[in-house]
Write an enzyme that holds these catalytic residues in place. Sequence first.
Site, PDB file in Angstrom:
ATOM      1  N   ASP A  76      -6.919   7.029  -0.852  1.00  0.00           N
ATOM      2  CA  ASP A  76      -7.199   5.797  -1.578  1.00  0.00           C
ATOM      3  C   ASP A  76      -5.889   5.134  -2.015  1.00  0.00           C
ATOM      4  OD1 ASP A  76      -9.570   4.397  -2.879  1.00  0.00           O
ATOM      5  OD2 ASP A  76      -8.245   4.654  -4.614  1.00  0.00           O
TER       6      ASP A  76
ATOM      7  N   GLU B 281      -5.874   4.179   3.288  1.00  0.00           N
ATOM      8  CA  GLU B 281      -6.641   2.993   2.885  1.00  0.00           C
ATOM      9  C   GLU B 281      -5.693   2.039   2.166  1.00  0.00           C
ATOM     10  OE1 GLU B 281      -9.598   0.978  -0.161  1.00  0.00           O
ATOM     11  OE2 GLU B 281      -7.893   2.275  -0.611  1.00  0.00           O
TER      12      GLU B 281
END
Lengths: 663, 663
Positions: free
Chosen positions: B381, B410
């Site tokens: 993330d 990401e």
Amino acid sequence: MNQARQRVVIENVYPEFDGGLFPAKRTVGQSVRVEADIHADGHDLLAAVLLFRDAGGREWSETAMRPAGNDRWSGEFRVESVGRAAYTLTAWVARFRSWQRDLEKKTGAGQEVSVELVSGARIAEEAAKRAKGADRKKLLAFARSILPGAGRGPEECAAAAMDESLGILADRYPDRCLVTEYGRELEVVVDREQARFSAWYEMFPRSCSPDRGRHGTLLDVKERLPYVASMGFDVLYLPPIHPIGRTHRKGRNNATASRPEDVGSPWAIGSPEGGHKAVHPQLGTVEDFSGLVRAARDLGIEIALDVAFQCSPDHPYVKEHPEWFRIRPDGTLQHAENPPKKYEDIVPFDFDTPSWRELWEELKSVVLFWAAKEVRIFRVDNPHTKPFAFWEWLIGEVKREHPDAIFLAEAFTRPKVMYRLAKAGFTQSYTYFAWRNTKPEIESYFRDLTQTEVREYFRPNLWPNTPDILTEQLQYGGRPAFMARLVLAATLGANYGIYGPAFELCENRAAAPGKEEYLDSEKYEIRRWDIDRPDSLREFIALVNRIRRESPPLREDGNLRFHPVDNDQLIAYSKSAADRSGAILMVVNLDPRHTQSGWVELPLEEFGLDPAAPFQGHDLLSGARFLWQGRRFYVELDPSAVPAHVIRLRRKVRTEKDFDYFM
Amino acid sequence: MNQARQRVVIENVYPEFDGGLFPAKRTVGQSVRVEADIHADGHDLLAAVLLFRDAGGREWSETAMRPAGNDRWSGEFRVESVGRAAYTLTAWVARFRSWQRDLEKKTGAGQEVSVELVSGARIAEEAAKRAKGADRKKLLAFARSILPGAGRGPEECAAAAMDESLGILADRYPDRCLVTEYGRELEVVVDREQARFSAWYEMFPRSCSPDRGRHGTLLDVKERLPYVASMGFDVLYLPPIHPIGRTHRKGRNNATASRPEDVGSPWAIGSPEGGHKAVHPQLGTVEDFSGLVRAARDLGIEIALDVAFQCSPDHPYVKEHPEWFRIRPDGTLQHAENPPKKYEDIVPFDFDTPSWRELWEELKSVVLFWAAKEVRIFRVDNPHTKPFAFWEWLIGEVKREHPDAIFLAEAFTRPKVMYRLAKAGFTQSYTYFAWRNTKPEIESYFRDLTQTEVREYFRPNLWPNTPDILTEQLQYGGRPAFMARLVLAATLGANYGIYGPAFELCENRAAAPGKEEYLDSEKYEIRRWDIDRPDSLREFIALVNRIRRESPPLREDGNLRFHPVDNDQLIAYSKSAADRSGAILMVVNLDPRHTQSGWVELPLEEFGLDPAAPFQGHDLLSGARFLWQGRRFYVELDPSAVPAHVIRLRRKVRTEKDFDYFM
């Protein structure tokens, strides 16, 4: 994990070649624009500086780099001294300015910011601790001024905190252990202006005698200097002036056998009279040479010598250092060859010799010998047949003692070899110009040379002819071809040269059909040139050289741009001043036989000209002046008159408002 | 002067990034084509070898490099094992073959060559001295055979000397001190096939309960596995499964205030029940998780976990290691923010902390904890908000123990930051695919990704939607848009994924007009999805994934080529096998509302098809077969049916000659 705390990345630095192995090139007074991708994780603002150090300097100077979009940053510095300048980069997170930006967003959204103001004051205080003197005081006062309390409300403090110059000051004192240093020190070889802008004239001393049949001497060359100066050349390059071998001496027109009176090739260097540090007795003495150098200097001309590292079989080296040469199994010397061609009058050095150290040192001493005689420009013969590492070492060594030395590489070989020689240290390089004759050929080649990274290390020197090259274009195009090729060489390149008097006298007889060699070449015999012939291009050349000197844009290479013309026989290009103060537009008729006409289209805005206002074109070749308006205009060039325009574009055109009686 | 004797230059090596700082990427069984400029002074022939070493190997293998014109050379090797392979280059002057070439020219010109033959024999003898065993004997015999004498005339010897294979053998034993070694060892990260070819399905465990109102568990996820497998996905990615904080927990639709029954964002990691190494009690236990991993594996599915290095204010780290966080001047924790936006339920780590070493080690231990539970795929993330150096270290450390680990970045941020993360070690990367909707946007972006050097280190993973992204195209384009975007993601990229069941159920309600966020997002609440709805795209997705598995060209990225169509709403592209054994052609209607038709133009020769012969197209989506001839053919796509063709092109078409009765 050494660089673990450095959040900022510096990558894709330009100029940087082969990981910093090779330097970019500049001349004194030029600037170096440095670019890099600089970014970090997160959303913080960054600060970056370009550190630079002039040749001979010890301290780094610095200048701020600015973001140019898409994480690309750029900065610029000027090089002031001949030698090797250096630069590197440093970047860090601009904590205070990031804080300012966030504060602005928060106050803009009406958020309460008193705690933020305390944070900001702390960042400024920390910076103050790392600062000294006035900066320290300024920062401490700044920190106090944004700290709420003592009658200052948050709004007032927030407004004070936005001071941009103090934000920049705060970020000038970052925590050093969080700063990213690029690490590599990149170099720029800084040369004197002649490295970038020069007009060469090549001439055989043997043919300079005014007396028919007598071998020319260096004294004759001295007498010829005013002629060379009158054409506006500033470099006079002489083929090798050393004693010429007897063994296997070539006869006229490269004949294998020679007669006793044949003078041989000056590139067959060395005889019992001496080698690379001697002057050919028929030319004179080392003292004569020194006199020539001085006389030339008084006329603004530098003498360039030929560095041809090869020997005749009679060179003293052959006896003194047989280990520097290849000996064949039958005990004979290995002569130069490019099978099946043989060059029996020349023996090459064997650079693979185990005695290479002694060989390198001796060759270096040759260059230093002539440098001690005030020679600073060397045209190097066939450098591509000697190892790259040798040249890198030799040029580096010579320039350490004589940083103003200039080396021109005569390498007509594959492009990557030519570029590598330039990277290895050659100041200037011969090019494929002689064989680029059509518009697409010229445009594509010169885009490669002036609009790619090649421009940073490869300085072209353009020659329409040399003693080895009489192109088909010159053989069959007559005087108009010579004029057109001269204008192309002198305006496409800031450095150019011609081999004369063959050039100005439009000598075009080839050794044989389909060959690009001169008939009765001076390489093998004495020629007599009637330099006062009325059809000589002497005055045209003088004019072109004067235009070059008086037009700053023509003294550079990187400013070349081509422009569309709706006629394939016409080529149009310009060079403009970096400050948009003016531009020179060239239009050349490439067809030596027919008048050609067409419409040229110009990007006027790039020249600082208003497409909606009239502007003046002044043809510096013909003296004619034109008044134009709009991006397209008509040209017509008759090769039997002058096959080219060299037009200075002028913004300012008088109008009625310039007159006193207006109003 | 160390490299003084190395005449050969090796430069511009590809692949090589940032001076060898970052490796290229491959998967097991792929090949690495290495190119370099290799040249030397003079006219000698050269030899060059590519040295390569598989991951875990100790010895170098070598393969010859071949000249490809303009001094560019190339060679190729296959990587066989997961880990880090290496390569480097060596080149030298091929003395014997240069001698052979010259001998051929001399004999061709009728020159006497007996002395040359002795020279050649000596070169072969010197090589023999450096060789061993059979090679040594062969070379000695060869040297004797070309030495004139004992009944052998020069002509006979010269003919024997031309033996090409023996010439190559002689040049395999060069004098080592004249050999140029490139010096740098360049690396290739070799991953397992899933790194290159994978189909991801993202799903919130909280919404997997079949019982209305009950919080889903990992056991429910296990029950849902057959559904995921039936659609053909091989990676099931779960948002964070750790305990969720209470302080500042977000309510439904990202409300600042939450009610007691609100479940909060799974990315607000950490509560008194544990942190990054614990399982959220409402989901189950670590043992449940291990059971899920095993059950998934039995169905050919790998579980991917979310690595979100951030905390809720209730995370145990906050108490145990306050030094890892930023404390504001008022003593409160600095929460995450992107001013003026605030994320009060999350506190970021302070990577500038002086205790960074402990922080890094702890975060590494988180990944290793889950790796010990057989997790090998991690979706990271927001990696772009943590330092690059941290990721380079972390991924390196994890892959040292688990070379089969896969990390998906990401990072939706600026392109250079995304590329740098990929260089730093991320196996796969999210892309801008979601926002590339028109034909020019898609073509230009995917050319950048697949036809520049980016392809060597950046592996795209294409997502038409994520829990954070519901694009306008999906909001307003209805079912046809979902189908078209699915086909694009699954065929433009070898790696792709969807966030379901929102995707297959064509969920298109946005949080607000102009926002690209989901209404009633699972990020903040439990959703109930009717996965058996008859309008689900489940079967279409299963078909697309089956086509991907059965079509080798779709398992790669670098083979993507776009083709012209005379309709801007139709996009055509192909992927073909390197061995020309077959190609897959995609045509997609980008307009979700209207039938679009046009003419597609194909470079048939590149597919190994004869433009003069008929060929077959087999639409793998509809099952339809077409017979075509020529480079242009007509397509028509009705979005209300299927907005795409995925056509296998087949060379072989039956003719009357295939029948027995022909003739």
